[in-house]
Structures are given as C-alpha cells and as structure tokens.
Design an enzyme around this catalytic site. Structure first.
Site, PDB file in Angstrom:
ATOM      1  N   HIS A   1       7.662   0.703  -4.820  1.00 56.33           N
ATOM      2  CA  HIS A   1       7.410  -0.377  -3.873  1.00 56.33           C
ATOM      3  C   HIS A   1       8.737  -0.925  -3.356  1.00 56.33           C
ATOM      4  O   HIS A   1       9.674  -1.107  -4.127  1.00 56.33           O
ATOM      5  CB  HIS A   1       6.607  -1.497  -4.551  1.00 56.33           C
ATOM      6  CG  HIS A   1       6.320  -2.614  -3.597  1.00 56.33           C
ATOM      7  ND1 HIS A   1       5.353  -2.516  -2.635  1.00 56.33           N
ATOM      8  CD2 HIS A   1       6.916  -3.816  -3.409  1.00 56.33           C
ATOM      9  CE1 HIS A   1       5.358  -3.619  -1.903  1.00 56.33           C
ATOM     10  NE2 HIS A   1       6.307  -4.422  -2.351  1.00 56.33           N
TER      11      HIS A   1
ATOM     12  N   CYS B   1       4.389   1.549   2.092  1.00 53.37           N
ATOM     13  CA  CYS B   1       5.390   0.476   2.047  1.00 53.37           C
ATOM     14  C   CYS B   1       6.827   0.946   2.310  1.00 53.37           C
ATOM     15  O   CYS B   1       7.608   0.210   2.899  1.00 53.37           O
ATOM     16  CB  CYS B   1       5.256  -0.372   0.791  1.00 53.37           C
ATOM     17  SG  CYS B   1       6.087   0.271  -0.612  1.00 53.37           S
TER      18      CYS B   1
ATOM     19  N   ASP C   1       0.873  -1.166   0.000  1.00 51.71           N
ATOM     20  CA  ASP C   1       0.000   0.000   0.000  1.00 51.71           C
ATOM     21  C   ASP C   1       0.920   1.229   0.000  1.00 51.71           C
ATOM     22  O   ASP C   1       2.122   1.108  -0.163  1.00 51.71           O
ATOM     23  CB  ASP C   1      -0.954  -0.015   1.208  1.00 51.71           C
ATOM     24  CG  ASP C   1      -0.200  -0.081   2.532  1.00 51.71           C
ATOM     25  OD1 ASP C   1       1.013   0.192   2.539  1.00 51.71           O
ATOM     26  OD2 ASP C   1      -0.831  -0.400   3.557  1.00 51.71           O
TER      27      ASP C   1
END
Length: 275
Positions: A262, A52, A49
């Site tokens: 990410h 992260c 999400d």
C-alpha cells in the site's frame, strides 16, 4: 463521492495514530516516519484497493505536472491499441474494467478512449498555473470514479506496450534496463503475453503492483518514483528509486509505503535552505 486521496494531515500525527504500541515493528515505523518528516510536513492517505500504486503515482505526477511528457505528444499515441492489436492477437484477452449497463465496444476503441482521456486530463492539469487550483483539479479528478479508473486502464495498457518494446529490444540484441530481464525471468511472465495474463490483467482486480512492476511503471511514465519503504528503515533500501539509474531529466514523484503493498503520498516538502 469518495475522495480516493484523503485530505492532508500532519505526518507525525498520522504516525502516532497508526503506530501506538511498543512492538519492534511500531518502533521501526515511527523511526521511518520521523525520517520522512525531516523532508515532508504532511501525508495524504491513498485509498487501499489494488490500484493504489497506480493511484499514488499518477496523483503525484499530475499534481506537479507543468507540461505534457514527450510520450504523450507523439502522433501515434492514440493509435497504440489498434497498432498493437494488429500485431498481437492475444491482446484481445486484455481484461477491461467492468462497466455497468454498457455493452463492450471493440477493445481497441475502449482503450483508445482511455488514452485520449489520459492525454486530455494531463494537458488540462499541467496548464493550470496556481498550485492551489492545480491541487483542486486533481482532487476533483480523483473523486470521479469513472474517469479515475479509466486512467488506470490507460496506464496498465501503456505498461504492456512498454513491456512489449523492452522484450523485443532484448530479443534483437539491444541494451535494455536490468529490471526488464527480471520482469521476464519470472516463471509467470517469461513473455509479454504471460505478463498480461498473469499480472497486468490482475492489477486493480485481485492484486497490486509487484516490485519489478514498479520499475515498469516508472519506465513507462518516464518518471523517477522515489519510495520511502518504512519497514526497511536503517537499511540502504529505506529510500528506493525506480528505476535505480534514472535519466537525469525525468521528474521525480515521492511515495511512502509500510509494506510494499500500500502506498501513501507525502506532501508539503520543506524548502531546502541554501547554506
């Protein structure tokens, strides 16, 4: 309970599963993972999400913590929200995480609660001696959503506090790190109030951390964040340090990213063999 940080798996096995094709991108990613696998055996996947970067960094910091960082010791640490709110009225627009079925208290009380929780968890985990028990305590904490997200709110608020200090230091002619100029050179964050409105308030909701905010996070925690940026493999940005001129005594945490959005966690570092 979903675990926010998945159990470890072999890095090359993970890579083969994720990057099967023969596209230039897949080849580059495989090369990147091979380089990481020279140093680390396994990878733990981090829930993707918009928290992260905070999640991966905090998880790594806690899982290797052996003591409280000095900034968590300070007497006025838990008074931070009251002190800042008394000086800067605009902080009242801080975006707190949604709490179900609970009326909002005073914003400074909410943040104080998060800061106290951060100190408490850091202290208890750093006091655990055995590496297996320490890892279990981290896994348990990152399964508890209520506590986990409260810790991210604490980190975000500490980032705001650091940004305010850097901004004021610069205005007062003191030396500040280069990233601080970059942080406030953006049209969307020319001062701490804009930084809060346009960036920090969105982290975890509609956006993650941008590059320059990774510097701010590292500087706030007084940790060096070392990132393997796989899409930059075979360039001098493949391993990036935040900040890029870290203090020697800052602990180091290592993350992996494929796209600067990410972040996952490499674990089980091979012992460097002494020649």
């Amino acid at each position: 309970h979903k675990l926010s940080v998945a159990p470890e798996m072999d890095i090359m096995e993970y890579c083969r599963r994720e990057w099967r094709g023969n596209t230039p991108v897949a080849k580059k990613m495989r090369k990147g993972y091979e380089a990481v696998a020279q140093k680390f055996q396994s990878i733990r996947r981090v829930r993707g999400d918009n928290y992260c970067a905070l999640r991966a960094t905090l998880f790594q910091a806690l899982s290797q913590a052996t003591q409280l960082p000095s900034w968590l010791h300070s007497e006025d640490f838990t008074m931070l929200s009251e002190n800042l709110l008394s000086k800067y009225d605009w902080i009242k627009q801080w975006q707190l995480k949604e709490k179900l079925g609970r009326k909002m208290g005073k914003i400074s009380d909410e943040i104080k609660e998060y800061l106290i929780l951060l100190r408490k968890k850091w202290k208890s985990i750093s006091e655990i001696k055995g590496p297996i028990e320490k890892q279990e305590a981290c896994d348990k904490l990152f399964k508890n959503e209520e506590e986990e997200y409260s810790l991210y709110e604490a980190l975000k608020f500490l980032m705001l506090s650091t940004a305010i200090k850097l901004y004021n230091d610069d205005k007062n002619g003191m030396r500040v790190p280069v990233f601080s100029w970059l942080l406030f050179a953006r049209d969307t964050s020319s001062n701490p109030c804009q930084l809060m409105h346009n960036h920090l308030n969105h982290i975890g909701h509609s956006g993650g951390l941008e590059q320059v905010e990774m510097f701010l996070l590292a500087y706030t925690l007084q940790y060096t964040i070392q990132v393997y940026r796989l899409y930059k493999h075979s360039t001098d940005e493949f391993i990036t340090l935040y900040p890029n001129d870290p203090e020697e005594d800052w602990p180091v945490v290592t993350l992996i990213t494929e796209d600067d959005r990410h972040y996952n966690i490499p674990v089980r570092m091979y012992q460097e063999t002494m020649l």
